[in-house]
Motif scaffolding. Sequence first.
Motif, PDB file in Angstrom:
ATOM      1  N   THR A   1      59.249  56.557  50.743  1.00 53.76           N
ATOM      2  CA  THR A   1      59.207  55.049  50.362  1.00 53.76           C
ATOM      3  C   THR A   1      57.659  54.759  50.285  1.00 53.76           C
ATOM      4  N   GLU A   2      57.172  53.274  49.863  1.00 53.71           N
ATOM      5  CA  GLU A   2      55.575  53.488  48.821  1.00 53.71           C
ATOM      6  C   GLU A   2      55.522  51.715  49.694  1.00 53.71           C
ATOM      7  N   LEU A   3      53.930  51.434  49.945  1.00 51.62           N
ATOM      8  CA  LEU A   3      53.843  50.556  50.929  1.00 51.62           C
ATOM      9  C   LEU A   3      53.594  49.680  49.598  1.00 51.62           C
ATOM     10  N   ASP A   4      54.260  47.849  50.443  1.00 52.05           N
ATOM     11  CA  ASP A   4      53.719  47.193  49.121  1.00 52.05           C
ATOM     12  C   ASP A   4      53.431  46.242  50.713  1.00 52.05           C
ATOM     13  N   SER A   5      51.966  45.417  50.656  1.00 56.05           N
ATOM     14  CA  SER A   5      51.270  44.662  51.325  1.00 56.05           C
ATOM     15  C   SER A   5      51.704  44.316  52.569  1.00 56.05           C
ATOM     16  N   THR A   6      52.361  43.852  53.562  1.00 50.20           N
ATOM     17  CA  THR A   6      52.769  44.525  54.537  1.00 50.20           C
ATOM     18  C   THR A   6      54.529  44.739  55.008  1.00 50.20           C
ATOM     19  N   ASP A   7      54.694  45.408  53.395  1.00 51.81           N
ATOM     20  CA  ASP A   7      56.677  46.650  53.544  1.00 51.81           C
ATOM     21  C   ASP A   7      56.280  47.349  53.183  1.00 51.81           C
ATOM     22  N   VAL A   8      56.835  48.371  53.669  1.00 45.97           N
ATOM     23  CA  VAL A   8      57.523  49.525  53.104  1.00 45.97           C
ATOM     24  C   VAL A   8      58.812  49.003  51.699  1.00 45.97           C
ATOM     25  N   VAL A   9      58.825  49.675  50.664  1.00 46.97           N
ATOM     26  CA  VAL A   9      60.065  50.023  50.047  1.00 46.97           C
ATOM     27  C   VAL A   9      61.009  51.006  49.140  1.00 46.97           C
ATOM     28  N   PHE A  10      61.651  51.324  49.353  1.00 41.37           N
ATOM     29  CA  PHE A  10      62.542  52.931  49.175  1.00 41.37           C
ATOM     30  C   PHE A  10      62.433  52.657  47.800  1.00 41.37           C
ATOM     31  N   ILE A  11      61.431  54.491  47.072  1.00 44.43           N
ATOM     32  CA  ILE A  11      62.024  54.148  45.805  1.00 44.43           C
ATOM     33  C   ILE A  11      63.117  55.641  45.711  1.00 44.43           C
TER      34      ILE A  11
ATOM     35  N   ARG B   1      77.862  62.317  56.664  1.00 40.79           N
ATOM     36  CA  ARG B   1      78.704  62.173  57.016  1.00 40.79           C
ATOM     37  C   ARG B   1      78.820  60.840  57.707  1.00 40.79           C
ATOM     38  N   ILE B   2      78.277  59.567  57.065  1.00 36.63           N
ATOM     39  CA  ILE B   2      78.690  58.960  57.459  1.00 36.63           C
ATOM     40  C   ILE B   2      78.094  57.545  55.977  1.00 36.63           C
ATOM     41  N   VAL B   3      79.053  56.168  55.033  1.00 34.10           N
ATOM     42  CA  VAL B   3      78.929  56.483  54.257  1.00 34.10           C
ATOM     43  C   VAL B   3      77.526  54.902  55.007  1.00 34.10           C
ATOM     44  N   SER B   4      76.387  54.635  54.711  1.00 33.35           N
ATOM     45  CA  SER B   4      74.858  53.721  55.455  1.00 33.35           C
ATOM     46  C   SER B   4      74.920  53.011  53.679  1.00 33.35           C
ATOM     47  N   SER B   5      74.925  51.829  53.798  1.00 38.29           N
ATOM     48  CA  SER B   5      74.637  51.045  52.224  1.00 38.29           C
ATOM     49  C   SER B   5      73.771  49.933  52.937  1.00 38.29           C
ATOM     50  N   TYR B   6      73.511  49.544  53.927  1.00 39.63           N
ATOM     51  CA  TYR B   6      72.415  48.618  54.188  1.00 39.63           C
ATOM     52  C   TYR B   6      71.040  48.342  53.647  1.00 39.63           C
ATOM     53  N   VAL B   7      70.911  49.821  53.261  1.00 40.33           N
ATOM     54  CA  VAL B   7      69.783  50.997  52.908  1.00 40.33           C
ATOM     55  C   VAL B   7      70.039  50.989  51.577  1.00 40.33           C
ATOM     56  N   GLY B   8      69.286  50.401  50.551  1.00 39.76           N
ATOM     57  CA  GLY B   8      69.073  51.483  49.188  1.00 39.76           C
ATOM     58  C   GLY B   8      67.892  51.586  48.617  1.00 39.76           C
TER      59      GLY B   8
ATOM     60  N   THR C   1      65.181  48.908  48.701  1.00 35.04           N
ATOM     61  CA  THR C   1      65.151  48.033  50.439  1.00 35.04           C
ATOM     62  C   THR C   1      63.533  48.252  50.419  1.00 35.04           C
ATOM     63  N   ARG C   2      63.225  46.573  50.900  1.00 45.60           N
ATOM     64  CA  ARG C   2      61.974  46.468  51.023  1.00 45.60           C
ATOM     65  C   ARG C   2      61.931  45.577  53.288  1.00 45.60           C
ATOM     66  N   LEU C   3      61.656  46.714  54.103  1.00 47.44           N
ATOM     67  CA  LEU C   3      61.269  46.508  54.784  1.00 47.44           C
ATOM     68  C   LEU C   3      60.306  46.189  55.934  1.00 47.44           C
ATOM     69  N   PRO C   4      60.268  45.760  57.006  1.00 41.06           N
ATOM     70  CA  PRO C   4      57.968  45.675  57.617  1.00 41.06           C
ATOM     71  C   PRO C   4      57.655  47.293  57.851  1.00 41.06           C
TER      72      PRO C   4
END
Length: 280
Positions: free
Chosen positions: A128-138, A145-152, A155-158
């Motif tokens: 991840t990289e920082l963008d303002s007050t968020d991090v973005v998955f690059i 093990r499991i299907v995890s699709s909510y973060v790709g 995706t930007r998170l606080p």
Amino acid sequence: MLKSRNKGGGRQHSPRTFDNSQIDERLYLGTIEKGMVVLDAFYANPRPMTLTEVTAASGLSKSAAQRVLYTLRALRYLTQSEITRQYALSSRAMDIGNAYLRSNPLVEATFPFLLEASRQSQETVGLTELDSTDVVFISRVPSRRIVSSYVGVGTRLPALATASGRVILAYLNPKMADQIVETSDLSALVGPGVTDPSALLAELGKIRAKGFAVVSQKANLGDISTAAPVLGYDHEVVAAVTIVASPARWTVQKVEAELSPIAIETARQLSKVALHYRRP
């Protein structure tokens, strides 16, 4: 420059705001800003929208929104349904993001290390990289093990709600970190944990002393994550390696004991690559 972007509100989410204190208005093009505000409105509301909904989400006047929508459709960044008259992002809208990923030397050069970290941990690993007050998955390697699709990727998170965001802030210039904490929406923190800015700053100091961060169920109630900083030119933090685990299989203590060392070692290897990478 636009001052308000939430006219009409309703169920529409406003685009992200930005720091315009350093803008030279002699060089600034407000027309481009309006176009980007509309595109951001579709990011904040990822579904087809009518002209009225785009107007409410963007904060533009109806006539301005209509002109921007027409232009973006003509340039093929948007499509419009002949039946519902709703606008939606086209596949061409991905071009800029894909160009960024191709131009970022960290993404391609470090992917094998993330893949190995995922193999060792058997969990999802991301960069991840920082963008303002968020991090973005690059970059991201999902768990098998499991299907995890909510973060790709994209995706930007606080930042303060994630281990990767907190570890980046911990290694950031203190004044910049203070500013980000002050301007962050602390209501984004879900689950147990402090939301007091002074307590959060104290927590960042502890994270820097340890060299890694562990966050449980704050950005998402189903995650425990650990992260370590990637240091680049002049030892400035440029990214973070994060490993995301499920509370169904892991406790905070187990994550710290078993997954944090993998994140730290992976970040150390990535830092060797990032030493040759200097952002303009």
